[in-house]
Design a protein around this motif. Structure first.
Motif, PDB file in Angstrom:
ATOM      1  N   SER A  79     -94.140  18.462 -25.916  1.00  0.00           N
ATOM      2  CA  SER A  79     -95.132  19.158 -25.088  1.00  0.00           C
ATOM      3  C   SER A  79     -95.979  18.160 -24.299  1.00  0.00           C
ATOM      4  N   VAL A  80     -96.723  18.687 -23.338  1.00  0.00           N
ATOM      5  CA  VAL A  80     -97.649  17.852 -22.553  1.00  0.00           C
ATOM      6  C   VAL A  80     -98.983  18.567 -22.439  1.00  0.00           C
ATOM      7  N   ARG A  81     -99.988  17.856 -21.951  1.00  0.00           N
ATOM      8  CA  ARG A  81    -101.302  18.464 -21.790  1.00  0.00           C
ATOM      9  C   ARG A  81    -101.294  19.450 -20.631  1.00  0.00           C
ATOM     10  N   SER A  90    -108.004  11.334 -23.358  1.00  0.00           N
ATOM     11  CA  SER A  90    -107.579  11.532 -24.743  1.00  0.00           C
ATOM     12  C   SER A  90    -107.174  12.982 -24.949  1.00  0.00           C
ATOM     13  N   ASN A  91    -106.523  13.239 -26.090  1.00  0.00           N
ATOM     14  CA  ASN A  91    -106.166  14.615 -26.410  1.00  0.00           C
ATOM     15  C   ASN A  91    -107.384  15.500 -26.497  1.00  0.00           C
ATOM     16  N   SER A 117     -95.558  23.571 -23.942  1.00  0.00           N
ATOM     17  CA  SER A 117     -94.247  23.024 -24.299  1.00  0.00           C
ATOM     18  C   SER A 117     -93.478  22.648 -23.032  1.00  0.00           C
ATOM     19  N   ARG A 137    -102.162  22.535 -24.944  1.00  0.00           N
ATOM     20  CA  ARG A 137    -100.889  21.837 -24.719  1.00  0.00           C
ATOM     21  C   ARG A 137     -99.842  22.868 -24.363  1.00  0.00           C
ATOM     22  N   ASP A 183     -96.123  18.712 -30.255  1.00  0.00           N
ATOM     23  CA  ASP A 183     -96.593  17.336 -30.383  1.00  0.00           C
ATOM     24  C   ASP A 183     -96.149  16.538 -29.160  1.00  0.00           C
ATOM     25  N   GLU A 184     -96.335  15.219 -29.234  1.00  0.00           N
ATOM     26  CA  GLU A 184     -96.049  14.394 -28.051  1.00  0.00           C
ATOM     27  C   GLU A 184     -94.594  14.503 -27.603  1.00  0.00           C
ATOM     28  N   SER A 185     -93.691  14.830 -28.548  1.00  0.00           N
ATOM     29  CA  SER A 185     -92.280  14.788 -28.185  1.00  0.00           C
ATOM     30  C   SER A 185     -91.837  16.030 -27.418  1.00  0.00           C
TER      31      SER A 185
END
Ligand code: HEM
Ligand code: FES
Lengths: 433, 154
Positions: A277-279, A20-21, A42, A40, A273-275
């Motif tokens: 960037s990534v963890r 999870s986040n 970018s 997170r 956000d999800e669009s």
């Protein structure tokens, strides 16, 4: 059992593939090794094409240098009588010593080049503006330190190359008005190159300079976080804000929830956000591991293919013909050789003009450039922004001038520093007086 | 009330005094640390040394590699010229056919009397004084310089 091992691993390191986040950010925040990363990252900053990962490669090279250097430290003897022979032993007796030494030397050469290209990248992407000016200054210090590190390492084998490079370099220092001779005296620990000079450069190389690099590197990384990520983030913030996405009122994890409002860090975390960037774990960590792997392989392959050699032992009475500094100093050596000017009966030494004044002016330019730069904010974080054409050209000319001087110094200077085209052969030289 | 007013300047004084003391102590410490880098004892050959008896030197030029010196002899006259290039301190070579000194580092050329003829060297080569030790050996003092055309006649 597998569960237990996994738990042990997680407790010791980090949540490798978080579910999870929340887990993903905990993996970063609760982990000593990762706490300097954002949770997170970018996609732009993670891409290969913006930074070319040159800074990370520099850091990897430093790690390789520290590890190989640490091993060499066990077998190197810092005495003018034994240093050269301990290097010979490293090459011929110590098991895989030649490989360690070659890898160390190749990584050192690469580091100077990669750190330079990292600086060039920062310039062309206007990543030194506004709050990032501190990192520009820290970077200049790191660049100078890298060059001094490499040079002080060059001295340690105490062969002809080392001896005469040190002679020339401290000769340049002595040209400084007023304090020059005193600085040379303090650097060498005497009037001539000897044991006290070697031990000074040994300590500089193996403790003082690397320690400074580590401290400045930590500051460098911390500033990146404070400055809101890589410069390409500024573009992202600008574009996202102009789309007028309302900021979620429930988001509290900006700056670990300690602050709110519009600090640059808050702006950064708000728009990721999800669009876009990534963890960080595992996406950034995996890439860093990959860069480290590739850098290690590259230095190993270079060391295997081109093991480095040694010159004759240092001989104070015989200057080799020609005596050349390491390549990253050859542009300076070239300048010192061509800038002596004669006014009336007086001469001003090229050692002062080419060795101190011209590099001093370049350093000063680097310091004031961020304030001379009048390009708009839109240029920050963009490669070759059109508003920066003039300054990009000026910068390119300076870089090309330095590179050409290096090429002339390496390939076109023969005995007595006479000019020879690469295809011309050098005359026979007597080897001794 | 009045007690309170009294206390402020005293605190202020102590605070300033304390800060100044810290700064002074730091500077003293730093100064001491820096001084440690200036050698007080030199483990190097002295700048005044014996080079041999007059008969050890044939007519013409003799190079003493360990001292980086050229000894000139013409009949009974002697003089000493340093082999250290005045550009960045490399050692020059004597070219007997051209009768010039060449520096291999950046190509400076010096004439026989040490004058800088070509290349980046900004000054002529140094001349050093000669004298006699009681045992008949020449003594050179490289810590001192003499005018060009100085001659030590025996
Ligand atoms: C903590 C870090 C480092 C340690 C402990 C270390 C240690 C050493 C030691 C013991 C030597 C002597 C043996 C030898 O010459 O191979 C050496 C040489 C050298 N080092 Fe390092 N070093 C470190 C970092 C660096 C860095 C960052 C650079 C340059 C960017 C560098 C450049 C060199 C060079 C050019 C030599 C000469 C190598 C040769 O002649 O083969 N070193 N180092
Ligand atoms: S040191 Fe002699 S020419 Fe540069």
């Amino acid at each position: 059992m597998k569960e237990r091992l996994l738990l042990l691993w997680r407790n010791l390191t980090w949540t490798w593939a978080p579910d999870s986040n929340r887990q993903a950010s905990e993996a970063v925040v609760k982990n000593f090794w990762l706490h300097w990363f954002p949770s997170r990252i970018s996609l732009r900053g993670l891409g290969w094409g913006f930074s070319f990962w040159l800074g990370t490669i520099s850091a990897c090279l430093f790690v390789i240098l520290a590890l190989t250097g640490l091993l060499l430290l066990f077998v190197y003897i810092p005495s003018i009588r034994d240093a050269y022979w301990s290097m010979k032993d490293i090459d011929n007796v110590v098991v895989f010593g030649w490989l360690l030494r070659s890898q160390h030397r190749w990584a050192a050469q690469l580091m100077v080049a990669v750190v330079f290209f990292h600086l060039v990248r920062v310039f062309f992407t206007a990543a030194y503006r506004d709050q990032r000016v501190w990192n520009w200054y820290i970077g200049i210090a790191l660049f100078v330190l890298t060059i001094f590190l490499s040079f002080s390492g060059y001295v340690l084998p105490w062969d002809q190359l080392a001896y005469w490079a040190l002679t020339i370099a401290t000769g340049i220092a002595a040209e400084l008005p007023f304090f020059g001779e005193d600085i040379r005296f303090a650097l060498l620990g005497g009037n001539i190159l000897g044991q006290s000079s070697l031990i000074r450069f040994f300590v500089l190389h193996n403790f003082f300079l690397p320690a400074l690099v580590v401290i400045l590197f930590a500051l460098h990384m911390w500033r990146i976080r404070k400055d809101g990520g890589l410069a390409c983030m500024d573009r992202l913030i600008h574009e996202t804000k102009s789309k007028k996405i309302p900021v979620s009122p429930t988001k509290t994890y900006s700056l670990l929830g300690v602050t709110e409002g519009t600090t640059i860090q808050a702006a950064t975390t708000e728009i990721l956000d999800e669009s876009n960037s990534v963890r960080t774990s595992p996406n950034l960590t995996r890439r860093i591991a990959l860069v480290l792997l590739v850098t290690t392989i590259a230095t190993l392959v270079l060391a295997l293919a081109f093991p480095v050699g040694l010159e004759e032992p240092a001989n104070p009475a015989v200057t080799p013909i020609p005596a050349k500094a390491p390549w990253y100093f050859l542009w300076l050596q070239e300048l010192t050789a061509i800038t002596t000017i004669k006014i009336g009966g007086k001469s001003i030494s090229g050692g002062l003009i080419g060795g101190i004044i011209i590099p001093g002016i370049l350093g000063l330019l680097a310091v004031v450039w961020p304030f001379l730069d009048r390009s708009p904010k839109e240029a920050i974080g963009v490669w070759f922004h059109k508003t920066r054409n003039t300054q990009n050209i000026v910068f390119t000319i300076i870089c090309l001038a330095v590179i050409s001087l290096i090429i002339i110094g390496v390939y076109m200077r023969g005995p007595y520093w006479k000019f020879y085209w690469p295809w011309q052969s050098w005359p026979e030289m007597p080897t001794l007086f | 009330m009045s007690e309170k007013e009294d206390k402020v300047p005293r605190r202020f004084f102590l605070e300033v005094f304390g800060k100044v003391a810290v700064v002074v102590a730091l500077f003293a410490e730093a100064f001491g640390a820096l001084k440690a880098f200036i050698p007080q004892v030199l483990y190097e050959p002295p700048s005044k040394f014996k080079i041999g008896k007059p008969d050890d030197f044939p007519e013409g030029i003799t190079f003493l590699p360990e001292h980086k010196l050229y000894i000139f002899r013409s009949g009974r006259g002697f003089h000493v010229v340093s082999a250290i290039c005045t550009h960045l301190k490399c050692v020059t070579d004597w070219n007997s056919s051209q009768r010039e000194f060449y520096c291999s580092c950046h190509g400076s050329v010096f004439s026989e009397n040490g004058a800088n003829a070509e290349g980046p060297a900004p000054r002529p080569l140094s001349w050093h004084p000669l004298s006699f030790a009681p045992d008949g050996n020449f003594v050179v003092d490289t810590g001192k310089k003499v005018e060009r055309y100085y001659k030590f006649t025996i």
